[in-house]
Design a protein around this motif. Sequence first.
Motif, PDB file in Angstrom:
ATOM      1  N   THR A  19       0.307 -56.162  10.977  1.00  0.00           N
ATOM      2  CA  THR A  19      -0.002 -57.587  11.042  1.00  0.00           C
ATOM      3  C   THR A  19      -1.491 -57.789  10.760  1.00  0.00           C
ATOM      4  O   THR A  19      -2.276 -56.834  10.784  1.00  0.00           O
ATOM      5  CB  THR A  19       0.305 -58.155  12.442  1.00  0.00           C
ATOM      6  N   ILE A  20      -1.837 -59.058  10.532  1.00  0.00           N
ATOM      7  CA  ILE A  20      -3.248 -59.377  10.303  1.00  0.00           C
ATOM      8  C   ILE A  20      -4.066 -58.966  11.521  1.00  0.00           C
ATOM      9  O   ILE A  20      -5.146 -58.396  11.409  1.00  0.00           O
ATOM     10  CB  ILE A  20      -3.399 -60.896  10.028  1.00  0.00           C
ATOM     11  N   MET A  21      -3.520 -59.237  12.702  1.00  0.00           N
ATOM     12  CA  MET A  21      -4.210 -58.898  13.949  1.00  0.00           C
ATOM     13  C   MET A  21      -4.449 -57.391  14.049  1.00  0.00           C
ATOM     14  O   MET A  21      -5.550 -56.945  14.381  1.00  0.00           O
ATOM     15  CB  MET A  21      -3.377 -59.389  15.142  1.00  0.00           C
ATOM     16  N   GLU A  22      -3.407 -56.610  13.761  1.00  0.00           N
ATOM     17  CA  GLU A  22      -3.539 -55.151  13.874  1.00  0.00           C
ATOM     18  C   GLU A  22      -4.593 -54.613  12.906  1.00  0.00           C
ATOM     19  O   GLU A  22      -5.436 -53.787  13.277  1.00  0.00           O
ATOM     20  CB  GLU A  22      -2.188 -54.478  13.613  1.00  0.00           C
ATOM     21  N   ALA A  23      -4.536 -55.127  11.689  1.00  0.00           N
ATOM     22  CA  ALA A  23      -5.493 -54.648  10.691  1.00  0.00           C
ATOM     23  C   ALA A  23      -6.910 -55.073  11.063  1.00  0.00           C
ATOM     24  O   ALA A  23      -7.862 -54.291  10.948  1.00  0.00           O
ATOM     25  CB  ALA A  23      -5.115 -55.189   9.313  1.00  0.00           C
ATOM     26  N   ALA A  24      -7.055 -56.310  11.541  1.00  0.00           N
ATOM     27  CA  ALA A  24      -8.381 -56.803  11.907  1.00  0.00           C
ATOM     28  C   ALA A  24      -8.935 -56.004  13.081  1.00  0.00           C
ATOM     29  O   ALA A  24     -10.104 -55.607  13.081  1.00  0.00           O
ATOM     30  CB  ALA A  24      -8.304 -58.287  12.261  1.00  0.00           C
ATOM     31  N   THR A  25      -8.083 -55.755  14.072  1.00  0.00           N
ATOM     32  CA  THR A  25      -8.518 -55.003  15.246  1.00  0.00           C
ATOM     33  C   THR A  25      -8.970 -53.602  14.839  1.00  0.00           C
ATOM     34  O   THR A  25     -10.013 -53.120  15.289  1.00  0.00           O
ATOM     35  CB  THR A  25      -7.367 -54.913  16.269  1.00  0.00           C
ATOM     36  N   ALA A  26      -8.193 -52.968  13.981  1.00  0.00           N
ATOM     37  CA  ALA A  26      -8.552 -51.618  13.524  1.00  0.00           C
ATOM     38  C   ALA A  26      -9.887 -51.636  12.794  1.00  0.00           C
ATOM     39  O   ALA A  26     -10.644 -50.670  12.839  1.00  0.00           O
ATOM     40  CB  ALA A  26      -7.444 -51.071  12.624  1.00  0.00           C
ATOM     41  N   ALA A  27     -10.180 -52.750  12.136  1.00  0.00           N
ATOM     42  CA  ALA A  27     -11.437 -52.844  11.393  1.00  0.00           C
ATOM     43  C   ALA A  27     -12.569 -53.349  12.284  1.00  0.00           C
ATOM     44  O   ALA A  27     -13.683 -53.599  11.814  1.00  0.00           O
ATOM     45  CB  ALA A  27     -11.254 -53.769  10.188  1.00  0.00           C
ATOM     46  N   GLY A  28     -12.273 -53.532  13.570  1.00  0.00           N
ATOM     47  CA  GLY A  28     -13.319 -53.960  14.507  1.00  0.00           C
ATOM     48  C   GLY A  28     -13.632 -55.445  14.449  1.00  0.00           C
ATOM     49  O   GLY A  28     -14.697 -55.874  14.888  1.00  0.00           O
ATOM     50  N   ILE A  31     -10.208 -61.371  16.664  1.00  0.00           N
ATOM     51  CA  ILE A  31      -9.573 -62.680  16.488  1.00  0.00           C
ATOM     52  C   ILE A  31      -9.123 -63.113  17.887  1.00  0.00           C
ATOM     53  O   ILE A  31      -8.423 -62.365  18.568  1.00  0.00           O
ATOM     54  CB  ILE A  31      -8.349 -62.600  15.541  1.00  0.00           C
ATOM     55  N   PRO A  32      -9.546 -64.296  18.353  1.00  0.00           N
ATOM     56  CA  PRO A  32      -9.200 -64.702  19.714  1.00  0.00           C
ATOM     57  C   PRO A  32      -7.691 -64.633  19.960  1.00  0.00           C
ATOM     58  O   PRO A  32      -6.903 -64.980  19.074  1.00  0.00           O
ATOM     59  CB  PRO A  32      -9.695 -66.150  19.791  1.00  0.00           C
ATOM     60  N   HIS A  33      -7.319 -64.165  21.139  1.00  0.00           N
ATOM     61  CA  HIS A  33      -5.896 -64.069  21.479  1.00  0.00           C
ATOM     62  C   HIS A  33      -5.741 -63.940  22.979  1.00  0.00           C
ATOM     63  O   HIS A  33      -6.680 -63.547  23.671  1.00  0.00           O
ATOM     64  CB  HIS A  33      -5.257 -62.858  20.783  1.00  0.00           C
ATOM     65  N   ALA A 226     -15.431 -60.773  22.453  1.00  0.00           N
ATOM     66  CA  ALA A 226     -15.421 -60.377  21.044  1.00  0.00           C
ATOM     67  C   ALA A 226     -16.207 -59.096  20.808  1.00  0.00           C
ATOM     68  O   ALA A 226     -15.962 -58.379  19.845  1.00  0.00           O
ATOM     69  CB  ALA A 226     -16.003 -61.513  20.186  1.00  0.00           C
ATOM     70  N   GLU A 227     -17.140 -58.803  21.713  1.00  0.00           N
ATOM     71  CA  GLU A 227     -17.994 -57.617  21.504  1.00  0.00           C
ATOM     72  C   GLU A 227     -17.406 -56.374  22.157  1.00  0.00           C
ATOM     73  O   GLU A 227     -17.855 -55.265  21.901  1.00  0.00           O
ATOM     74  CB  GLU A 227     -19.381 -57.840  22.141  1.00  0.00           C
ATOM     75  N   LEU A 228     -16.452 -56.556  23.045  1.00  0.00           N
ATOM     76  CA  LEU A 228     -15.941 -55.420  23.811  1.00  0.00           C
ATOM     77  C   LEU A 228     -14.860 -54.685  23.030  1.00  0.00           C
ATOM     78  O   LEU A 228     -14.185 -55.271  22.187  1.00  0.00           O
ATOM     79  CB  LEU A 228     -15.394 -55.904  25.153  1.00  0.00           C
ATOM     80  N   PRO A 229     -14.702 -53.392  23.316  1.00  0.00           N
ATOM     81  CA  PRO A 229     -13.670 -52.639  22.585  1.00  0.00           C
ATOM     82  C   PRO A 229     -12.296 -53.257  22.817  1.00  0.00           C
ATOM     83  O   PRO A 229     -11.999 -53.690  23.935  1.00  0.00           O
ATOM     84  CB  PRO A 229     -13.771 -51.234  23.174  1.00  0.00           C
ATOM     85  N   PRO A 230     -11.481 -53.330  21.798  1.00  0.00           N
ATOM     86  CA  PRO A 230     -10.223 -54.052  21.879  1.00  0.00           C
ATOM     87  C   PRO A 230      -9.163 -53.397  22.748  1.00  0.00           C
ATOM     88  O   PRO A 230      -8.408 -54.081  23.419  1.00  0.00           O
ATOM     89  CB  PRO A 230      -9.750 -54.127  20.434  1.00  0.00           C
ATOM     90  N   LEU A 231      -9.111 -52.065  22.793  1.00  0.00           N
ATOM     91  CA  LEU A 231      -8.020 -51.439  23.529  1.00  0.00           C
ATOM     92  C   LEU A 231      -8.280 -51.502  25.021  1.00  0.00           C
ATOM     93  O   LEU A 231      -9.408 -51.318  25.473  1.00  0.00           O
ATOM     94  CB  LEU A 231      -7.835 -49.989  23.080  1.00  0.00           C
TER      95      LEU A 231
END
Lengths: 242, 178, 595
Positions: A19-28, A31-33, A226-231
């Motif tokens: 998904t767009i979200m997954e790809a964006a997250t992987a690229a750092g 996207i607000p969620h 937005a600055e914190l690691p996503p996982l």
Amino acid sequence: MSKTFTLDGKVIPFEEGETIMEAATAAGVYIPHLCHHPEFKPHGSCKLCTVSIGGRLGAACTNRAEEGMKVESETEALNADRRSLVQMLFVEGNHVCPSCEKSGNCQLQAVGYHLGMLTPHFPHFYPARDVDASHPDMLLERNRCILCELCVRASRDVDGKNVFGIGGRGIRARLIVNAATGRLADTDFSVTDRAAEVCPTGAIIRKRYGFTVPIGKRLYDRHSIAELPPLPAKRGEGRGEG
Amino acid sequence: MSKLRVATCSIAGCFGCHMSLLDIDERLFELVKAVEFDRSPITDIKHCGPCDIGLVEGGVCNAENVHVLKEFRKNCRILVAMGSCAITGGIPAWRNNVDLWDCFQEVYHYGIGLENGQVPNDPELPLPFDKVHPINEVVRVDHFLPGCPPPADAIWRFLTDLAAGREPRLDYEMLHYD
Amino acid sequence: MPEQDVCDLPGIVARWHRDPANLVQILRDIQEACGTIPSDTIDRLAALLDVPRVRIESTASFYAFFRAESHGAYEILFSDNVIDRMAGKETLKQYFCERLWLEPRKLSEDGLVYVDDTADIGLADQAPALLVNGYAIPSLDQARLDLVAELIRAKKPLAEWPPMLFEVPDNVRKPGPLTGEAFAPGAALRALIARGAEATLADVDLANLRGRGGAGFKTATKWASCRKAEGESHYVVCNADEGEPGTFKDRVLLASHADLVFEGMTVCARVIGARQGLLYLRGEYRNLLEKLKSVLARRRDAGLLGQNILGEQGFDFDIEIHLGAGAYICGEESALIESLEGKPGKPRNRPPFPDRCGYRNQPTVVNNVETFASAAKIAERGGAWFAAMGTPQSAGTKLVSISGDCRRPGVYEVPFGVTVRQILIDCGAEDAHAVQVSGPSGTCISFREFDRRIAFEDLATAGAFMVFSRERDMFEVARNFTHFFAHESCGFCTPCRVGTTLLKNTMDKLAAGKGSAYDMNEMKHIMHILRGMAHCGLGHTAANPVVQTMEKFPDAYERRLKRLDFEPAFDLDGALATARLITGRDDEWAHLANE
């Protein structure tokens, strides 16, 4: 060579099916969620991750990335609309941050900060919602529930328990538990369940662990979500914890 | 340059926001150079006249709050909702899901140590609303300054921005809902 | 139906093959037998179906017609479309309640009867109307309500009520190929068998048939895609969840032309390779169920359903009817599929679309009742015949359900491309000032636009056509619709769950004479959020009635605005009423002027 799309002009690589979200997250890229969590099946209900996909609006968490697509996310217009969504979430529940154990570590709050929300704006609903303190280790504070269904998914898909569900519909939708009494204590819910740590707000929260971190040192006190690691960090390290 | 006239009040609040205002410490000297206080717990002036800025702490829980709030709206060019209670109802709004009858019964009839308690009916006592509301549900509000209380730095930034005719902008650490 | 303490739960569960996917049907049967769905029954059901209780409770609490508390032996639900209100529903309901000494939304003291409102029940041509224990009674007046009250007082079982109360005429005022021509059951299937599935699909394509549910997706494209899609089995689903207020043409097709509909489904089954079909009938059309079942039985006997249809080896297909339980959202195709699978009717994330991943995650065609009826005619008479009617982009005829301020309400089968003005002349609505085309989610047009045409390229419609005369207050029309959407929002996504209630509350505020221009702007903003961010069509269109009437009938709003700037969100003086009562005060300080 992997495929790419652009997100606010930045080239984002993606694997087929992402998904767009997954790809964006992987690229750092953040996207607000709120209802999205990388561990669980996309849900698409909070709509905070709405992005413009070639001019059409859609949720980044449920729309698949496609070669060459042009996605916009950090625009003033989209962030203004996202702010309205967060405001809607605030007025439909009873979110009293000053008295909430999750304050400072709460994703609803953090997204509000990120989007510069200064007021819930809309008239408050002040709904009458039940608090369930029956469970020995966990508190179910429905006033803070935003119906993201992360606990529903975690309990069903990870814990294999089905402790939670959504009852009712429309504005009367509410978190229900798997017991005829309606009490959390009468379910097989356990403090070690994955569902015990995924709540983005203070709706499902550990008892006796509130206010352990001083103000100023909590997760979102100094750093934007937005600055914190996503996982999500593991148990005890903060993000999912109260 | 003439001084800005500022009025402040705490309606259904705890005066914590006012405490935070005083927490700007030595900047108070700068503040009094730049502003003049009209109605405020600081001056003990009871009614406000025309002002540039009105800072309202607390939500609206009774009829008297409405009178105060309307006086502020009428007289203040810029009205600011200061703190969680003014913005969301805050802690006092916890009572919103307690029936008013039950509240009165508990306080005046069944409370510990009460005998032959009666609900007071003195017209001097402000009559409470069914629910506590944020002030923007009663009057138009120009700016919101969140926090419980808003940090002193946030209040200072807010006031200096307003005084300079800028749109107030808070740094990330200054924005808090608690 | 009298209340019972127990119902034959194992029997009901067995009837539905112990399949949790049939949960909505199981719960319907429990409720019909017991009058309620009690908590302990949910526990027993969870054990019998081997599913968590919480899943059953989710479904049971989602649908308006399911309830945990008893509504007595007689549950009376008044249809609450604006058309019912225009026909005097509020007064009649009050009259009825007074006759029975009861209050709405409160079980009578003897536990016998309960009165409430429900969303439009598909009888706008015979408004006002009500449901008694799920069965429709149209054309209410005092005399008919007197009779109903008498029957209730006498505790007469519903089965013994005079049948004339439940008679629902079709009111077909302008017949056409679907509603006026005789159809010999099997005719389309014989033509299909003679020409083959591929040629028939080509004919549906040539006919340029587009979905009659309102969206207008090309039927042949959907069928072809489903036919190609891989899966263990393919399904045909007929969407008979005709919930859009003011629409009732499917009611007529199902009541009098069911063969055409079932035959269209069977044609589709042959084209896509399906062996099972489902007709999802809205709960409000409960009174059609037995008749439809008998049509299915007759078709089985005639070799038009079942194994080797018309002797054709391997042409196996049968149809099961599922009843809805009071949820407009189930008219959305993916929500309908969720409901067919026993879940709350919440629209799925798409893609994938049902043609590839539908019922039980298998390739599924979902079409409207009228689409299948048209497909049957196309199979019988050919695509060219069909395409010759209507306009190039909108071929064929359209069934329009006309209600409101006109002399001849009912169903009109018109060729696409007809003007609104022509329809108004046909139905006797010389006084028309506004028309709500395609229901609350459709388009409100003013008298200035009566030369617009009913066609996908202009006014797309699922069939509703509600006429409002000069005397009608278009603000109240829109307000009724905002209440409808708030009631019917499934609650899945933030913008719709909260936004529809915000809209409803704001319209109520304006109605109370406490609105300002601020509120008008707020509603426009909420509309913007709904259109852009809602999960499905319900949310996207939920603000349409407000925004369109605001634009086309600004006077209706402006005269309600108390002031231009700002008005409190709540009634200041009213919010002191409880405290006045408790303290016994009524002095000057105990009031707030809502100046």
